[in-house]
Design an enzyme around this catalytic site. Structure first.
Site, PDB file in Angstrom:
ATOM      1  CD  GLU A  38      12.213 148.964  63.532  1.00 32.63           C
ATOM      2  OE1 GLU A  38      11.555 149.339  62.533  1.00 32.63           O
ATOM      3  OE2 GLU A  38      12.969 147.974  63.509  1.00 32.63           O
ATOM      4  CE1 TYR A 121       7.934 146.642  61.140  1.00 30.82           C
ATOM      5  CE2 TYR A 121       8.517 148.893  61.734  1.00 30.82           C
ATOM      6  CZ  TYR A 121       8.895 147.629  61.316  1.00 30.82           C
ATOM      7  OH  TYR A 121      10.210 147.342  61.104  1.00 30.82           O
ATOM      8  CG  ASP A 139       9.376 145.748  57.263  1.00 31.46           C
ATOM      9  OD1 ASP A 139       9.103 144.597  56.855  1.00 31.46           O
ATOM     10  OD2 ASP A 139      10.541 146.148  57.435  1.00 31.46           O
TER      11      ASP A 139
END
Length: 355
Positions: A38, A121, A139
């Site tokens: 990520e 996020y 996202d």
């Protein structure tokens, strides 16, 4: 007709992407691999990340291995991915996980957000995917799916809290990790920015934008302000034995901790007539024909390259070092610095001098 989590999950079970960091169906995800992927995927495409990720995992197979590595080694492994503050944060986070959590990632959004470099996020993505927590990972793909599905007219990024709220309202209590990944896959493969394949979408019936024929007008985004072009000079000094003069940028700030040839400040009002004052030493500098151009997130950059030769055995000025050409590949260069070195012929290319 309301969108159903079950429809998305059924689609995901049939069409889930196979990715190096993604656990296979029925397997438990590794928080370290999810987290690392990520961080790498921020501002970068999956196609670009895959080879870097696989090399990175081979080099640092566990969070403990990453935490124990010297920062220079981490930056070198990251070189080429860009947005280098991510690599510094990645290393700091790994050290915090080992030092403060016994090498185990916290399993809640709140706990994850307490770690260096983990924002809303990433905390949501890791909590959902690695720990099956009902957390929203919003996202660009998810923003696109949700704003089309529900015709959210508010402009991004301001609309992000509303999108997050709508994701959580749809998220099932069982399989929240698969739901999060299904949303990402849907946006990446079906609900694409241009020419979405609505006929294959599991949410085609309830999608309000599809019904209105306005899919490609979503999401609504606030206009970006373009930064002013900055200018500067870069100085490539090559010793007679082939070594190149380098230095390391400060650990914080743009390209922090990366290797570079000496450069001037990068400013919108930089005057090339005074560039010699920024050179690392007084010698005969040749201005090369073509400047190096590079675009960062917030501004374009144009560097004029100057090249010079130095005698073998010359000592580097304080705070700098000479690195042999054969060892340049081990230095953590940014993309813009690779352009500078190639323009100056540091990799065996013939430099172009200004007429």
């Amino acid at each position: 007709m309301l969108p159903s989590a079950a429809d998305l999950l059924a689609w995901y079970d049939r069409h889930r992407r196979v990715l190096p960091w993604r656990a296979l169906a029925g397997e438990r995800a590794d928080p370290y691999r999810v987290w690392a992927s990520e961080i790498m995927l921020q501002q970068t495409t999956i196609a670009a990340v895959k080879p870097y990720y696989e090399r990175f995992m081979a080099r640092f197979p566990t969070v403990a291995a990453l935490a124990a590595a010297p920062s220079e080694e981490v930056m070198q492994a990251w070189a080429g991915l860009g947005y280098y503050s991510r690599a510094r944060n990645l290393h700091a986070c790994a050290m915090a996980v080992v030092a403060e959590h016994g090498g185990r990632f916290p399993d809640t959004e709140e706990g994850l957000r307490s770690l260096p470099g983990i924002g809303a996020y990433t905390a949501g993505a890791v909590a959902a995917i690695a720990f099956d927590r009902p957390a929203a990972a919003v996202d660009g793909n998810v923003e696109r799916v949700m704003t089309r599905l529900l015709v959210i007219e508010d402009l991004l990024p301001g609309a992000r809290p509303l999108v997050r709220e709508r994701v959580l309202a749809l998220m099932p209590h069982d399989r929240p990790g698969d739901f999060a990944q299904g949303l990402m896959d849907l946006g990446a493969t079906i609900c694409t920015p241009r020419n979405p394949t609505c006929g294959l979408c599991p949410w085609r019936e309830p999608c309000l934008a599809r019904i209105a024929g306005t899919q490609e007008s979503f999401p609504r985004k606030a206009a970006k302000k373009a930064g002013a072009t900055r200018y500067g000079a870069a100085f490539v000094l090559t010793r007679a034995d082939g070594a190149v003069l380098l230095r390391t940028r400060p650990p914080k700030g743009l390209l922090g901790g990366m290797a570079e040839v000496p450069t001037s400040e990068w400013r919108a009002d930089y005057e090339l007539d005074g560039a010699w004052q920024d050179a690392p030493l007084v010698t005969r500098w040749t201005r090369l024909a073509e400047p190096v151009r590079h675009v960062f997130t917030h501004f374009p950059l144009e560097l004029t390259v100057f090249a010079a030769k130095a005698p073998a055995g010359m000592q580097a000025p304080p705070g700098m070092r000479f690195t042999a050409v054969a060892s340049l590949g081990e230095e953590p260069f940014s993309s813009v610095m690779l352009k500078v070195l190639e323009t100056a012929g540091a990799y065996g290319m013939t430099p172009k001098t200004r007429d």
